[in-house]
Scaffold this motif. Sequence first.
Motif, PDB file in Angstrom:
ATOM      1  N   ALA A  24       5.700  -5.282   6.542  1.00 49.66           N
ATOM      2  CA  ALA A  24       5.321  -6.631   6.123  1.00 49.66           C
ATOM      3  C   ALA A  24       4.287  -6.575   5.006  1.00 49.66           C
ATOM      4  N   ARG A  25       3.326  -5.685   5.140  1.00 52.04           N
ATOM      5  CA  ARG A  25       2.303  -5.570   4.090  1.00 52.04           C
ATOM      6  C   ARG A  25       2.922  -5.037   2.801  1.00 52.04           C
ATOM      7  N   LEU A  26       3.795  -4.043   2.923  1.00 53.59           N
ATOM      8  CA  LEU A  26       4.467  -3.511   1.739  1.00 53.59           C
ATOM      9  C   LEU A  26       5.229  -4.609   1.015  1.00 53.59           C
ATOM     10  N   SER A  27       5.926  -5.447   1.767  1.00 55.54           N
ATOM     11  CA  SER A  27       6.675  -6.548   1.166  1.00 55.54           C
ATOM     12  C   SER A  27       5.750  -7.520   0.449  1.00 55.54           C
ATOM     13  N   ALA A  28       4.623  -7.861   1.095  1.00 56.41           N
ATOM     14  CA  ALA A  28       3.676  -8.785   0.479  1.00 56.41           C
ATOM     15  C   ALA A  28       3.089  -8.208  -0.805  1.00 56.41           C
ATOM     16  N   VAL A  29       2.923  -6.898  -0.841  1.00 54.06           N
ATOM     17  CA  VAL A  29       2.415  -6.242  -2.049  1.00 54.06           C
ATOM     18  C   VAL A  29       3.486  -6.251  -3.131  1.00 54.06           C
ATOM     19  N   GLN A  30       4.707  -5.920  -2.761  1.00 49.22           N
ATOM     20  CA  GLN A  30       5.795  -5.886  -3.741  1.00 49.22           C
ATOM     21  C   GLN A  30       6.058  -7.264  -4.347  1.00 49.22           C
ATOM     22  N   LYS A  31       5.847  -8.304  -3.551  1.00 44.50           N
ATOM     23  CA  LYS A  31       6.057  -9.673  -4.023  1.00 44.50           C
ATOM     24  C   LYS A  31       4.803 -10.256  -4.677  1.00 44.50           C
ATOM     25  N   ARG A  32       3.741  -9.445  -4.804  1.00 47.74           N
ATOM     26  CA  ARG A  32       2.505  -9.803  -5.505  1.00 47.74           C
ATOM     27  C   ARG A  32       1.634 -10.828  -4.747  1.00 47.74           C
ATOM     28  N   TYR A  33       1.847 -10.958  -3.455  1.00 43.46           N
ATOM     29  CA  TYR A  33       0.920 -11.760  -2.656  1.00 43.46           C
ATOM     30  C   TYR A  33      -0.419 -11.034  -2.546  1.00 43.46           C
ATOM     31  N   LEU A  34      -0.363  -9.712  -2.412  1.00 46.51           N
ATOM     32  CA  LEU A  34      -1.547  -8.886  -2.214  1.00 46.51           C
ATOM     33  C   LEU A  34      -1.531  -7.713  -3.188  1.00 46.51           C
ATOM     34  N   GLU A  35      -2.709  -7.142  -3.408  1.00 46.23           N
ATOM     35  CA  GLU A  35      -2.827  -5.907  -4.180  1.00 46.23           C
ATOM     36  C   GLU A  35      -3.235  -4.784  -3.243  1.00 46.23           C
ATOM     37  N   ASP A  36      -2.438  -3.726  -3.215  1.00 45.44           N
ATOM     38  CA  ASP A  36      -2.738  -2.585  -2.366  1.00 45.44           C
ATOM     39  C   ASP A  36      -1.954  -1.383  -2.889  1.00 45.44           C
ATOM     40  N   PRO A  37      -2.593  -0.533  -3.682  1.00 42.62           N
ATOM     41  CA  PRO A  37      -1.875   0.617  -4.249  1.00 42.62           C
ATOM     42  C   PRO A  37      -1.636   1.747  -3.257  1.00 42.62           C
ATOM     43  N   TYR A  38      -2.155   1.609  -2.022  1.00 38.43           N
ATOM     44  CA  TYR A  38      -2.093   2.712  -1.061  1.00 38.43           C
ATOM     45  C   TYR A  38      -1.027   2.563   0.014  1.00 38.43           C
ATOM     46  N   ILE A  39      -0.580   1.348   0.300  1.00 36.72           N
ATOM     47  CA  ILE A  39       0.341   1.143   1.411  1.00 36.72           C
ATOM     48  C   ILE A  39       1.656   1.905   1.201  1.00 36.72           C
ATOM     49  N   LYS A  40       2.094   2.059  -0.047  1.00 32.32           N
ATOM     50  CA  LYS A  40       3.370   2.745  -0.302  1.00 32.32           C
ATOM     51  C   LYS A  40       3.335   4.196   0.173  1.00 32.32           C
ATOM     52  N   HIS A  41       2.148   4.790   0.238  1.00 33.49           N
ATOM     53  CA  HIS A  41       2.035   6.181   0.674  1.00 33.49           C
ATOM     54  C   HIS A  41       2.142   6.328   2.188  1.00 33.49           C
ATOM     55  N   LEU A  42       2.018   5.225   2.905  1.00 33.47           N
ATOM     56  CA  LEU A  42       2.062   5.270   4.365  1.00 33.47           C
ATOM     57  C   LEU A  42       3.358   4.696   4.931  1.00 33.47           C
ATOM     58  N   VAL A  43       4.270   4.303   4.050  1.00 29.22           N
ATOM     59  CA  VAL A  43       5.578   3.790   4.478  1.00 29.22           C
ATOM     60  C   VAL A  43       6.657   4.746   3.975  1.00 29.22           C
ATOM     61  N   PRO A  44       7.364   5.407   4.860  1.00 23.80           N
ATOM     62  CA  PRO A  44       8.430   6.315   4.413  1.00 23.80           C
ATOM     63  C   PRO A  44       9.471   5.594   3.563  1.00 23.80           C
ATOM     64  N   ARG A  45       9.875   6.233   2.477  1.00 22.72           N
ATOM     65  CA  ARG A  45      10.881   5.677   1.557  1.00 22.72           C
ATOM     66  C   ARG A  45      10.528   4.238   1.166  1.00 22.72           C
ATOM     67  N   SER A  46       9.303   4.046   0.789  1.00 24.93           N
ATOM     68  CA  SER A  46       8.811   2.693   0.505  1.00 24.93           C
ATOM     69  C   SER A  46       9.616   2.007  -0.601  1.00 24.93           C
TER      70      SER A  46
END
Length: 357
Positions: A24-46
């Motif tokens: 859910a957080r990765l999606s919110a970041v990808q859709k530009r709701y949030l900024e988080d350059p680190y979540i992609k490293h903690l989600v496999p095959r982000s």
Amino acid sequence: MFPPAHSQDADSSIRLTDTDASLARLSAVQKRYLEDPYIKHLVPRSHLQPPRPPLINIGTFVRATAIDDLVFQWLQRSTDLGTRCQIVSLGAGSDTRFWRIATGAHKVALAAYVELDFPEITSKKAMAIRKSRDLSAVLGNPADVTVAHGGTGLHSPTYHLFPADLRLPPADTLGTLLASPSGALLSPALPTLLLFECVLVYMTPTASSALLQWFVDYFSPEGSAVLGSIVYEMFRLQDSFGRVMVENLRARHVSLPGAAPYPDVHSLPGRFLALGFTAARALTLKEIRKSYIPRTELERISQLELIDEIEELDLVLDHYAITWGLFVSPAVAVAWGEWGLRVKAAPPVDEDEEDEE
């Protein structure tokens, strides 16, 4: 320290909720709701993960924005008072908060950041940190970073990752984990903030009270003790919508033993007040979205995705809440008394009228 093997199997459904949260957080970041350059490293095959529906993205945005506000206030207040602070994230899962703080404007305020979760969760996180240059670089000199607890833990000068079953007696888990040969990892003299994001609802009220009580007792001896706590979770599960939520989770073999004592938002602060906290307050995500997030931010995210189900959104957000509690000695009560969410913008007139109806 660790639960028996059969308990770990039974807990697999609870552990999977961390996957839901990180996606859910990765999606919110990808859709530009949030900024988080680190979540992609903690989600496999982000890069292959599909986006979540707008309702989930908005809910994730409201939750993250409000908790960030409370945490950053805590860091800023510590700095203003000339002290550093500690943060303990219990049931931390794939959270990236440490990295965002350690690379942000408040990094000098952080004396220690501790994360605890099931060993299956912490082992994956420890491995992801070691594999990612972006994550491991923030920990500092590689010579000062050690893997512990058979690969399920990780330690650096500031960041500490521990495996633990938080439902077990705290004296048997926290008392052992937070001690070190050179002294206690957490100082009772430093302001300390506890984070519980969708954690206590999976525990019995007896277990969650014992966990909070341990921290109250740990920090009580100091005359200048400052202990804060933030809880995010679902509640009000006795109404028709709540019962549907419970049934959907039950179908996934997830139960919510910690929800029963909290039938409405007014009951939530009692979790802290019953244990001697100085003050406590709770707000639903619906209330936070309407009045506690800057209007400019709400206008920005309204342009990201079209959403017609405003009533459905409000219904969902009205079953999740953020509660914050403060335990302080009289000597420092005035300095910390203003910590908490503050109204940022009045809700639109039509929404006010709907609430009154």
